[in-house]
Design an enzyme around this catalytic site. Structure first.
Site, PDB file in Angstrom:
ATOM      1  N   HIS A 131     -81.499  53.883   5.783  1.00 22.83           N
ATOM      2  CA  HIS A 131     -81.399  54.891   4.710  1.00 22.83           C
ATOM      3  C   HIS A 131     -82.148  54.409   3.465  1.00 22.83           C
ATOM      4  O   HIS A 131     -82.881  55.164   2.832  1.00 22.83           O
ATOM      5  CB  HIS A 131     -79.934  55.123   4.306  1.00 22.83           C
TER       6      HIS A 131
ATOM      7  N   LYS B 284     -64.264  65.021   8.837  1.00 21.58           N
ATOM      8  CA  LYS B 284     -64.480  63.665   9.341  1.00 21.58           C
ATOM      9  C   LYS B 284     -63.432  62.713   8.782  1.00 21.58           C
ATOM     10  O   LYS B 284     -62.795  62.987   7.780  1.00 21.58           O
ATOM     11  CB  LYS B 284     -65.882  63.186   8.944  1.00 21.58           C
TER      12      LYS B 284
ATOM     13  N   ARG C 100     -85.372  59.128  13.795  1.00 23.60           N
ATOM     14  CA  ARG C 100     -85.379  57.791  14.393  1.00 23.60           C
ATOM     15  C   ARG C 100     -85.971  57.839  15.790  1.00 23.60           C
ATOM     16  O   ARG C 100     -86.840  57.062  16.148  1.00 23.60           O
ATOM     17  CB  ARG C 100     -83.950  57.236  14.477  1.00 23.60           C
TER      18      ARG C 100
ATOM     19  N   SER D 160     -75.155  54.487  10.717  1.00 24.93           N
ATOM     20  CA  SER D 160     -73.899  54.096  10.056  1.00 24.93           C
ATOM     21  C   SER D 160     -72.828  53.799  11.113  1.00 24.93           C
ATOM     22  O   SER D 160     -71.992  52.913  10.930  1.00 24.93           O
ATOM     23  CB  SER D 160     -73.412  55.211   9.132  1.00 24.93           C
TER      24      SER D 160
HETATM   25  O1  PNS Z   1     -75.815  61.863   7.854  1.00 25.31           O
HETATM   26  P1  PNS Z   1     -75.570  63.121   8.652  1.00 25.31           P
HETATM   27  O2  PNS Z   1     -74.112  63.191   9.027  1.00 25.31           O
HETATM   28  O3  PNS Z   1     -76.495  63.228   9.826  1.00 25.31           O
HETATM   29  O4  PNS Z   1     -75.882  64.362   7.654  1.00 25.31           O
HETATM   30  C1  PNS Z   1     -75.657  65.695   8.066  1.00 25.31           C
HETATM   31  C2  PNS Z   1     -75.810  66.683   6.892  1.00 25.31           C
HETATM   32  C3  PNS Z   1     -74.915  66.263   5.730  1.00 25.31           C
HETATM   33  C4  PNS Z   1     -77.231  66.673   6.422  1.00 25.31           C
HETATM   34  C5  PNS Z   1     -75.432  68.102   7.403  1.00 25.31           C
HETATM   35  O5  PNS Z   1     -74.217  68.031   8.082  1.00 25.31           O
HETATM   36  C6  PNS Z   1     -75.324  69.147   6.291  1.00 25.31           C
HETATM   37  O6  PNS Z   1     -76.283  69.462   5.627  1.00 25.31           O
HETATM   38  N1  PNS Z   1     -74.104  69.695   6.103  1.00 25.31           N
HETATM   39  C7  PNS Z   1     -73.835  70.681   5.079  1.00 25.31           C
HETATM   40  C8  PNS Z   1     -73.442  72.018   5.684  1.00 25.31           C
HETATM   41  C9  PNS Z   1     -74.643  72.914   5.935  1.00 25.31           C
HETATM   42  O7  PNS Z   1     -75.427  73.169   5.051  1.00 25.31           O
HETATM   43  N2  PNS Z   1     -74.783  73.399   7.198  1.00 25.31           N
HETATM   44  C10 PNS Z   1     -75.830  74.317   7.577  1.00 25.31           C
HETATM   45  C11 PNS Z   1     -77.129  73.641   7.931  1.00 25.31           C
HETATM   46  S1  PNS Z   1     -77.093  72.988   9.540  1.00 25.31           S
END
Ligand code: PNS
Length: 162
Positions: free
Chosen positions: A17, A41, A90, A128
């Site tokens: 990150h 979560k 990745r 993570s």
């Molecule tokens: O680190 P991660 O868990 O892969 O991040 C995921 C994240 C936070 C980018 C994603 O879950 C997110 O944007 N959630 C917010 C809800 C949202 O906007 N959902 C619609 C788009 S898929």
């Protein structure tokens, strides 16, 4: 003003990150690292702790701001007047879900484009989850996170055991 958001769970922030934050910050005027508030979560660190931790390791990069958000990322981007979302790729396995997320976000907010950075080779295995699992089972995760984050994780593991 080119403003991008790098969203994620960051539970905890890894060297992968951090590498992406440095590279993304060098390409835009302002980068907002945004920690998702996700009640579904069961995180190792609270959102406030994660924000604090990210501030510690990004403090020297002047155009990085750290925030938290809940709800839709597309709405947070609108509120922050951001034009870009930054994500790391990745492996090819990341591609499908990332494509879907990028397209959804563009439909929800047509002013948003997602920029993908290919993760540096030395961090492409890292997540993570890897950090949390290695730490929980007593393995050496010092190569996965920066010293500041290592101290946070060590403390949390000690607290969980006591
Ligand atoms: O680190 P991660 O868990 O892969 O991040 C995921 C994240 C936070 C980018 C994603 O879950 C997110 O944007 N959630 C917010 C809800 C949202 O906007 N959902 C619609 C788009 S898929």
């Amino acid at each position: 003003m080119k403003r991008a958001i790098y969203p994620g769970s960051f539970d905890p922030i890894t060297l992968g990150h951090e590498d992406l934050i440095k590279r993304a910050a060098a390409t835009v005027d302002e980068l907002i690292v945004a920690v998702l508030v996700n009640p579904a979560k069961n995180p190792l660190f609270s959102v406030d702790e994660r924000v604090k931790m990210i501030k510690e390791v990004t403090g020297k990069i002047p155009n990085v701001r750290v925030e938290s958000f809940d709800g839709l990322l597309a709405d947070f981007a609108r509120k922050e007047n951001a034009q870009f979302i930054v994500r790391g790729l990745r492996m090819v396995t990341d591609f499908e879900s990332e494509m879907q997320m990028a397209q959804t976000n563009h439909v929800l907010n047509e002013n948003i484009d997602t920029i993908f950075f290919v993760t540096s080779l030395k961090y492409s295995y890292l997540s993570s989850t890897t950090v949390r699992e290695t730490a929980a089972f007593g393995g050496d995760y010092s190569k996965f996170v920066s010293p500041e984050v290592y101290a946070w994780v060590e403390r949390r593991m000690r607290d969980l055991k006591s």
